[in-house]
Design a protein around this motif. Structure first.
Motif, PDB file in Angstrom:
ATOM      1  N   SER A   1       6.009  -5.645 -25.952  1.00  0.00           N
ATOM      2  CA  SER A   1       6.872  -5.239 -24.832  1.00  0.00           C
ATOM      3  C   SER A   1       6.129  -5.280 -23.500  1.00  0.00           C
ATOM      4  O   SER A   1       6.201  -4.351 -22.693  1.00  0.00           O
ATOM      5  N   ALA A   2       5.398  -6.361 -23.277  1.00  0.00           N
ATOM      6  CA  ALA A   2       4.671  -6.529 -22.015  1.00  0.00           C
ATOM      7  C   ALA A   2       5.667  -6.862 -20.908  1.00  0.00           C
ATOM      8  O   ALA A   2       6.522  -7.727 -21.059  1.00  0.00           O
ATOM      9  N   ALA A   3       5.544  -6.150 -19.797  1.00  0.00           N
ATOM     10  CA  ALA A   3       6.456  -6.345 -18.673  1.00  0.00           C
ATOM     11  C   ALA A   3       5.997  -7.501 -17.794  1.00  0.00           C
ATOM     12  O   ALA A   3       4.812  -7.870 -17.792  1.00  0.00           O
ATOM     13  N   SER A   4       6.925  -8.063 -17.055  1.00  0.00           N
ATOM     14  CA  SER A   4       6.593  -9.109 -16.094  1.00  0.00           C
ATOM     15  C   SER A   4       5.554  -8.571 -15.114  1.00  0.00           C
ATOM     16  O   SER A   4       5.678  -7.463 -14.605  1.00  0.00           O
ATOM     17  N   GLY A   5       4.517  -9.343 -14.881  1.00  0.00           N
ATOM     18  CA  GLY A   5       3.445  -8.914 -13.986  1.00  0.00           C
ATOM     19  C   GLY A   5       2.258  -8.306 -14.710  1.00  0.00           C
ATOM     20  O   GLY A   5       1.201  -8.116 -14.104  1.00  0.00           O
ATOM     21  N   ASP A   6       2.400  -7.996 -16.009  1.00  0.00           N
ATOM     22  CA  ASP A   6       1.266  -7.475 -16.777  1.00  0.00           C
ATOM     23  C   ASP A   6       0.184  -8.540 -16.865  1.00  0.00           C
ATOM     24  O   ASP A   6       0.465  -9.716 -17.103  1.00  0.00           O
ATOM     25  N   VAL A   7      -1.072  -8.127 -16.678  1.00  0.00           N
ATOM     26  CA  VAL A   7      -2.217  -9.037 -16.736  1.00  0.00           C
ATOM     27  C   VAL A   7      -3.124  -8.595 -17.871  1.00  0.00           C
ATOM     28  O   VAL A   7      -3.539  -7.442 -17.923  1.00  0.00           O
ATOM     29  N   ILE A   8      -3.420  -9.513 -18.786  1.00  0.00           N
ATOM     30  CA  ILE A   8      -4.348  -9.260 -19.875  1.00  0.00           C
ATOM     31  C   ILE A   8      -5.661  -9.922 -19.491  1.00  0.00           C
ATOM     32  O   ILE A   8      -5.713 -11.139 -19.269  1.00  0.00           O
ATOM     33  N   THR A   9      -6.731  -9.147 -19.374  1.00  0.00           N
ATOM     34  CA  THR A   9      -8.055  -9.667 -19.053  1.00  0.00           C
ATOM     35  C   THR A   9      -8.892  -9.607 -20.322  1.00  0.00           C
ATOM     36  O   THR A   9      -9.074  -8.526 -20.889  1.00  0.00           O
ATOM     37  N   PHE A  10      -9.384 -10.738 -20.760  1.00  0.00           N
ATOM     38  CA  PHE A  10     -10.166 -10.803 -21.985  1.00  0.00           C
ATOM     39  C   PHE A  10     -11.591 -10.328 -21.722  1.00  0.00           C
ATOM     40  O   PHE A  10     -12.140 -10.556 -20.648  1.00  0.00           O
ATOM     41  N   GLY A  11     -12.170  -9.654 -22.697  1.00  0.00           N
ATOM     42  CA  GLY A  11     -13.510  -9.089 -22.554  1.00  0.00           C
ATOM     43  C   GLY A  11     -14.588 -10.142 -22.406  1.00  0.00           C
ATOM     44  O   GLY A  11     -15.584  -9.932 -21.723  1.00  0.00           O
ATOM     45  N   ASP A  12     -14.405 -11.296 -23.053  1.00  0.00           N
ATOM     46  CA  ASP A  12     -15.370 -12.382 -22.912  1.00  0.00           C
ATOM     47  C   ASP A  12     -15.168 -13.060 -21.567  1.00  0.00           C
ATOM     48  O   ASP A  12     -14.053 -13.413 -21.206  1.00  0.00           O
ATOM     49  N   LYS A  13     -16.253 -13.242 -20.852  1.00  0.00           N
ATOM     50  CA  LYS A  13     -16.202 -13.957 -19.576  1.00  0.00           C
ATOM     51  C   LYS A  13     -16.487 -15.434 -19.823  1.00  0.00           C
ATOM     52  O   LYS A  13     -17.066 -15.814 -20.835  1.00  0.00           O
ATOM     53  N   MET A  14     -16.103 -16.265 -18.892  1.00  0.00           N
ATOM     54  CA  MET A  14     -16.342 -17.698 -19.002  1.00  0.00           C
ATOM     55  C   MET A  14     -17.835 -17.978 -18.881  1.00  0.00           C
ATOM     56  O   MET A  14     -18.518 -17.390 -18.051  1.00  0.00           O
ATOM     57  N   GLU A  15     -18.314 -18.879 -19.713  1.00  0.00           N
ATOM     58  CA  GLU A  15     -19.710 -19.314 -19.653  1.00  0.00           C
ATOM     59  C   GLU A  15     -19.929 -20.157 -18.395  1.00  0.00           C
ATOM     60  O   GLU A  15     -18.998 -20.754 -17.866  1.00  0.00           O
ATOM     61  N   SER A  16     -21.171 -20.251 -17.955  1.00  0.00           N
ATOM     62  CA  SER A  16     -21.464 -21.034 -16.753  1.00  0.00           C
ATOM     63  C   SER A  16     -21.724 -22.502 -17.096  1.00  0.00           C
ATOM     64  O   SER A  16     -22.060 -22.842 -18.227  1.00  0.00           O
ATOM     65  N   ASN A  17     -21.563 -23.336 -16.097  1.00  0.00           N
ATOM     66  CA  ASN A  17     -21.870 -24.760 -16.160  1.00  0.00           C
ATOM     67  C   ASN A  17     -21.138 -25.494 -17.279  1.00  0.00           C
ATOM     68  O   ASN A  17     -21.724 -26.290 -18.005  1.00  0.00           O
ATOM     69  N   LEU A  18     -19.849 -25.222 -17.393  1.00  0.00           N
ATOM     70  CA  LEU A  18     -18.995 -25.970 -18.307  1.00  0.00           C
ATOM     71  C   LEU A  18     -17.989 -26.760 -17.475  1.00  0.00           C
ATOM     72  O   LEU A  18     -17.474 -26.260 -16.476  1.00  0.00           O
ATOM     73  N   LYS A  19     -17.725 -27.969 -17.889  1.00  0.00           N
ATOM     74  CA  LYS A  19     -16.674 -28.756 -17.251  1.00  0.00           C
ATOM     75  C   LYS A  19     -15.458 -28.665 -18.165  1.00  0.00           C
ATOM     76  O   LYS A  19     -15.413 -29.282 -19.225  1.00  0.00           O
ATOM     77  N   LEU A  20     -14.476 -27.836 -17.772  1.00  0.00           N
ATOM     78  CA  LEU A  20     -13.263 -27.678 -18.566  1.00  0.00           C
ATOM     79  C   LEU A  20     -12.413 -28.930 -18.431  1.00  0.00           C
ATOM     80  O   LEU A  20     -12.106 -29.369 -17.325  1.00  0.00           O
ATOM     81  N   THR A  21     -12.035 -29.509 -19.579  1.00  0.00           N
ATOM     82  CA  THR A  21     -11.247 -30.742 -19.566  1.00  0.00           C
ATOM     83  C   THR A  21      -9.874 -30.574 -20.195  1.00  0.00           C
ATOM     84  O   THR A  21      -9.028 -31.453 -20.077  1.00  0.00           O
ATOM     85  N   GLY A  22      -9.633 -29.445 -20.868  1.00  0.00           N
ATOM     86  CA  GLY A  22      -8.332 -29.227 -21.487  1.00  0.00           C
ATOM     87  C   GLY A  22      -8.211 -27.821 -22.041  1.00  0.00           C
ATOM     88  O   GLY A  22      -9.202 -27.104 -22.181  1.00  0.00           O
ATOM     89  N   VAL A  23      -6.990 -27.444 -22.340  1.00  0.00           N
ATOM     90  CA  VAL A  23      -6.717 -26.152 -22.964  1.00  0.00           C
ATOM     91  C   VAL A  23      -5.513 -26.305 -23.883  1.00  0.00           C
ATOM     92  O   VAL A  23      -4.561 -27.016 -23.556  1.00  0.00           O
ATOM     93  N   ASP A  24      -5.600 -25.688 -25.053  1.00  0.00           N
ATOM     94  CA  ASP A  24      -4.457 -25.605 -25.970  1.00  0.00           C
ATOM     95  C   ASP A  24      -3.828 -24.238 -25.817  1.00  0.00           C
ATOM     96  O   ASP A  24      -4.537 -23.227 -25.788  1.00  0.00           O
ATOM     97  N   LEU A  25      -2.500 -24.184 -25.722  1.00  0.00           N
ATOM     98  CA  LEU A  25      -1.756 -22.933 -25.652  1.00  0.00           C
ATOM     99  C   LEU A  25      -0.757 -22.910 -26.799  1.00  0.00           C
ATOM    100  O   LEU A  25       0.018 -23.854 -26.960  1.00  0.00           O
ATOM    101  N   ILE A  26      -0.822 -21.845 -27.592  1.00  0.00           N
ATOM    102  CA  ILE A  26       0.078 -21.690 -28.738  1.00  0.00           C
ATOM    103  C   ILE A  26       0.671 -20.294 -28.662  1.00  0.00           C
ATOM    104  O   ILE A  26      -0.067 -19.310 -28.545  1.00  0.00           O
ATOM    105  N   SER A  27       1.987 -20.218 -28.701  1.00  0.00           N
ATOM    106  CA  SER A  27       2.615 -18.896 -28.691  1.00  0.00           C
ATOM    107  C   SER A  27       3.907 -18.918 -29.484  1.00  0.00           C
ATOM    108  O   SER A  27       4.541 -19.958 -29.641  1.00  0.00           O
ATOM    109  N   ALA A  28       4.273 -17.739 -29.936  1.00  0.00           N
ATOM    110  CA  ALA A  28       5.588 -17.547 -30.537  1.00  0.00           C
ATOM    111  C   ALA A  28       6.605 -17.517 -29.405  1.00  0.00           C
ATOM    112  O   ALA A  28       6.241 -17.516 -28.221  1.00  0.00           O
ATOM    113  N   ALA A  29       7.876 -17.482 -29.755  1.00  0.00           N
ATOM    114  CA  ALA A  29       8.913 -17.244 -28.742  1.00  0.00           C
ATOM    115  C   ALA A  29       8.755 -15.791 -28.313  1.00  0.00           C
ATOM    116  O   ALA A  29       8.898 -14.881 -29.117  1.00  0.00           O
ATOM    117  N   LEU A  30       8.414 -15.568 -27.047  1.00  0.00           N
ATOM    118  CA  LEU A  30       8.060 -14.227 -26.577  1.00  0.00           C
ATOM    119  C   LEU A  30       9.238 -13.435 -26.027  1.00  0.00           C
ATOM    120  O   LEU A  30       9.123 -12.231 -25.828  1.00  0.00           O
TER     121      LEU A  30
END
Length: 129
Positions: A33-62
């Motif tokens: 029951s997350a409301a519009s505007g809710d922000v989830i911040t993950f505990g792991d931070k992004m590593e340095s010096n990576l060139k991001l080239t893609g992302v996979d997103l998988i979700s149920a019907a929310l």
């Protein structure tokens, strides 16, 4: 007709099972029951010096009219992806270089969202030069 010869960069090539491409661990969050505007911040931070080239997103019907936005720091990777129905999508990124220590956030938009959201990053390690 012109011939263009680019100078050699002398970069080392990673020779692993996926060539020079790395794949991050899967990040997962279950929305309840997350409301519009809710922000989830993950505990792991992004590593340095990576060139991001893609992302996979998988979700149920929310839920009706719901969206999710995925960011690393202030850089938007996936913008307001509709999650009214299930999503299994790969997004190509235009060589985003990470600074390290950046927050990874998922923002809910639209309506109230419930269900699982997962994502993982494709990257090329640049090293600490």
């Amino acid at each position: 007709m012109a011939n263009v010869t680019k100078p050699a960069t002398c970069r080392r090539w990673y020779n692993g099972p996926c060539g020079n491409v790395g794949l991050s661990p899967t990040f997962k969050h279950t929305l309840a029951s997350a409301a519009s505007g809710d922000v989830i911040t993950f505990g792991d931070k992004m590593e340095s010096n990576l060139k991001l080239t893609g992302v996979d997103l998988i979700s149920a019907a929310l839920g009706a009219s719901t969206t999710v936005t995925l960011k690393v720091g202030s850089t938007t990777l996936v913008n307001a992806q509709s999650t009214s129905s299930a999503v299994a999508q790969r997004y190509a990124l235009d060589d985003i270089i990470t600074a390290g220590g950046e927050a990874i956030t998922l923002t809910v938009g639209g309506g109230t969202a419930s269900g699982d959201v997962k994502f993982k990053f494709y990257y090329e390690p640049l090293g600490n030069l």
